[in-house]
Scaffold this motif. Structure first.
Motif, mmCIF file in Angstrom:
data_model
loop_
_atom_site.group_PDB
_atom_site.id
_atom_site.type_symbol
_atom_site.label_atom_id
_atom_site.label_comp_id
_atom_site.label_asym_id
_atom_site.label_seq_id
_atom_site.Cartn_x
_atom_site.Cartn_y
_atom_site.Cartn_z
ATOM 1 N N GLY A 1 -31.403 -12.855 -26.249
ATOM 2 C CA GLY A 1 -30.204 -12.297 -25.645
ATOM 3 C C GLY A 1 -28.944 -13.026 -26.074
ATOM 4 N N MET A 2 -29.043 -14.342 -26.260
ATOM 5 C CA MET A 2 -27.892 -15.132 -26.703
ATOM 6 C C MET A 2 -27.485 -14.760 -28.122
ATOM 7 N N ILE A 3 -28.496 -14.552 -28.972
ATOM 8 C CA ILE A 3 -28.211 -14.158 -30.354
ATOM 9 C C ILE A 3 -27.584 -12.773 -30.385
ATOM 10 N N LEU A 4 -28.132 -11.851 -29.583
ATOM 11 C CA LEU A 4 -27.571 -10.501 -29.514
ATOM 12 C C LEU A 4 -26.140 -10.532 -28.989
ATOM 13 N N ASN A 5 -25.889 -11.392 -27.994
ATOM 14 C CA ASN A 5 -24.540 -11.519 -27.457
ATOM 15 C C ASN A 5 -23.576 -12.041 -28.514
ATOM 16 N N PHE A 6 -24.035 -12.977 -29.317
ATOM 17 C CA PHE A 6 -23.193 -13.561 -30.365
ATOM 18 C C PHE A 6 -22.744 -12.507 -31.363
ATOM 19 N N PHE A 7 -23.647 -11.566 -31.654
ATOM 20 C CA PHE A 7 -23.323 -10.518 -32.618
ATOM 21 C C PHE A 7 -22.782 -9.250 -31.952
ATOM 22 N N GLY A 8 -22.470 -9.342 -30.664
ATOM 23 C CA GLY A 8 -21.864 -8.220 -29.967
ATOM 24 C C GLY A 8 -22.811 -7.110 -29.597
ATOM 25 N N LYS A 9 -24.121 -7.380 -29.607
ATOM 26 C CA LYS A 9 -25.124 -6.352 -29.295
ATOM 27 C C LYS A 9 -25.541 -6.386 -27.824
ATOM 28 N N GLN A 10 -25.109 -7.394 -27.083
ATOM 29 C CA GLN A 10 -25.436 -7.503 -25.661
ATOM 30 C C GLN A 10 -24.194 -8.004 -24.950
ATOM 31 N N ALA A 11 -23.857 -7.373 -23.833
ATOM 32 C CA ALA A 11 -22.586 -7.655 -23.179
ATOM 33 C C ALA A 11 -22.525 -9.064 -22.585
ATOM 34 N N GLU A 12 -23.590 -9.476 -21.900
ATOM 35 C CA GLU A 12 -23.551 -10.735 -21.175
ATOM 36 C C GLU A 12 -24.363 -11.823 -21.880
ATOM 37 N N TYR A 13 -23.872 -13.042 -21.769
ATOM 38 C CA TYR A 13 -24.594 -14.206 -22.289
ATOM 39 C C TYR A 13 -25.623 -14.616 -21.244
ATOM 40 N N PRO A 14 -26.912 -14.624 -21.567
ATOM 41 C CA PRO A 14 -27.955 -14.900 -20.572
ATOM 42 C C PRO A 14 -27.814 -16.298 -19.964
ATOM 43 N N PRO A 15 -28.153 -16.452 -18.691
ATOM 44 C CA PRO A 15 -28.086 -17.771 -18.058
ATOM 45 C C PRO A 15 -29.183 -18.691 -18.584
ATOM 46 N N PHE A 16 -28.846 -19.958 -18.777
ATOM 47 C CA PHE A 16 -29.884 -20.913 -19.170
ATOM 48 C C PHE A 16 -30.129 -21.960 -18.097
ATOM 49 N N THR A 17 -29.431 -21.824 -16.956
ATOM 50 C CA THR A 17 -29.727 -22.636 -15.785
ATOM 51 C C THR A 17 -30.221 -21.691 -14.694
ATOM 52 N N VAL A 18 -31.479 -21.843 -14.286
ATOM 53 C CA VAL A 18 -32.077 -20.974 -13.269
ATOM 54 C C VAL A 18 -32.562 -21.843 -12.113
ATOM 55 N N TYR A 19 -32.047 -21.563 -10.929
ATOM 56 C CA TYR A 19 -32.341 -22.381 -9.745
ATOM 57 C C TYR A 19 -33.075 -21.544 -8.708
ATOM 58 N N ASP A 20 -34.184 -22.075 -8.191
ATOM 59 C CA ASP A 20 -34.977 -21.394 -7.171
ATOM 60 C C ASP A 20 -34.462 -21.800 -5.795
ATOM 61 N N LYS A 21 -33.827 -20.871 -5.118
ATOM 62 C CA LYS A 21 -33.225 -21.157 -3.819
ATOM 63 C C LYS A 21 -34.267 -21.545 -2.774
ATOM 64 N N LYS A 22 -35.439 -20.906 -2.815
ATOM 65 C CA LYS A 22 -36.442 -21.152 -1.784
ATOM 66 C C LYS A 22 -37.060 -22.535 -1.899
ATOM 67 N N THR A 23 -37.431 -22.937 -3.118
ATOM 68 C CA THR A 23 -38.083 -24.241 -3.301
ATOM 69 C C THR A 23 -37.086 -25.384 -3.388
ATOM 70 N N GLY A 24 -35.837 -25.065 -3.729
ATOM 71 C CA GLY A 24 -34.846 -26.114 -3.887
ATOM 72 C C GLY A 24 -34.995 -26.874 -5.192
ATOM 73 N N HIS A 25 -35.679 -26.251 -6.171
ATOM 74 C CA HIS A 25 -35.876 -26.892 -7.478
ATOM 75 C C HIS A 25 -35.430 -25.937 -8.589
ATOM 76 N N TYR A 26 -35.147 -26.533 -9.733
ATOM 77 C CA TYR A 26 -34.777 -25.730 -10.894
ATOM 78 C C TYR A 26 -36.015 -25.120 -11.539
ATOM 79 N N VAL A 27 -35.900 -23.858 -11.941
ATOM 80 C CA VAL A 27 -36.928 -23.243 -12.774
ATOM 81 C C VAL A 27 -36.738 -23.744 -14.209
ATOM 82 N N THR A 28 -35.500 -23.803 -14.645
ATOM 83 C CA THR A 28 -35.170 -24.401 -15.932
ATOM 84 C C THR A 28 -33.726 -24.870 -15.893
#
Length: 268
Positions: free
Chosen positions: A122-149
């Motif tokens: 998705g990031m590569i597609l965004n760079f070349f204008g093929k995808q509108a949004e830049y995908p998130p690379f920080t993902v946080y799990d609200k329930k567990t209180g820990h990061y997924v990545t």
């Protein structure tokens, strides 16, 4: 944005709208991670600077001083990467779920997987204008209180390469430091040279020539990695919060275009 993170039962993680609660500050790095990153960065910069000073014979620092600082930075880098990093991974993983949590945390946080591939695509597609949004690379799990990545998917690729390169640059550095270096009577440097002599015959090089070439090539790799590392962070318009997090307070505000908050996400 990006594909939902799914648990082992293929149940999609529920995305949460960014409310005031989710925007609250959470702990991204503890003091061990912050000091590890700081020592790693300092040692790497010292090694690069003194290494090039030795190789190019820069005249604003003597060979003796450059070599001395180089040798001081080596154990700092080794201790940081081979002791503090594993300890930090185990401590954080254990807090998330004991022994199983260590394995799960290591796999989800540092191993490039399917979700990382989709984000990177998705990031590569965004760079070349093929995808509108830049995908998130920080993902946080609200329930567990820990990061997924926490990491950009490219970092996960570079981390593995960096680990291998640190090992190779260390063993080649042993020979460059002293060709007959030994420990407890074991001729470590001679063994390393023998291995490189065997490999070097395929490149019409002797062992010492190949060792010197590999050491220099890996140095340039670390320069490249440093540039990519900083460049990726600059994609976030709120980039200073990451610098502040890793070097100062370890906290992160869960806002910004590259952050996603989910519920019930299980590490794969």
């Amino acid at each position: 944005m990006t594909e939902n993170v799914k648990d082992n039962k293929t149940k999609p993680a529920k995305k949460v709208q960014a409310t005031a609660e989710e925007k609250a500050t959470v702990k991204r790095y503890d003091w061990i991670a912050r000091w590890t990153h700081t020592f790693h960065a300092i040692a790497m910069l010292v090694l690069l600077f003194t290494g090039f000073a030795i190789y190019f014979r820069w005249d604003f620092i003597t060979f003796h001083n450059a070599r001395a600082w180089h040798m001081i930075a080596v154990p700092v880098l080794i201790v940081t990467n081979w002791i503090l990093v594993p300890y930090g991974i185990m401590a954080e993983g254990y807090a998330e779920g004991g022994v199983k949590g260590i394995v799960s945390h290591f796999k989800s946080a540092y191993i490039f997987g399917k979700d990382d591939f989709l984000r990177l695509k998705g990031m590569i597609l965004n760079f070349f204008g093929k995808q509108a949004e830049y995908p998130p690379f920080t993902v946080y799990d609200k329930k567990t209180g820990h990061y997924v990545t926490k990491l950009h998917p490219m970092f996960k690729i570079l981390i593995v390469l960096e680990g291998m390169c640190i090992f190779l640059i260390f063993i080649t550095g042993i020979v460059l430091y002293k060709v007959d270096w030994s420990v407890l009577g074991l001729p470590i440097a001679e063994w390393i040279t023998w291995i490189f002599n065997w490999i070097g015959q395929w490149f019409n090089m002797n062992g010492l020539e190949l060792i010197r070439w590999v050491h220099l090539a890996l140095t340039y790799f670390f320069v490249f990695e440093l540039i990519v590392h900083v460049f990726i962070l600059e994609f976030d318009p709120k980039v200073f919060k990451y610098w502040k997090s890793i070097f100062i307070n370890g906290q992160e505000d869960l806002d910004g275009p590259v952050v996603e908050v989910v519920e019930n996400a299980h590490h794969k």
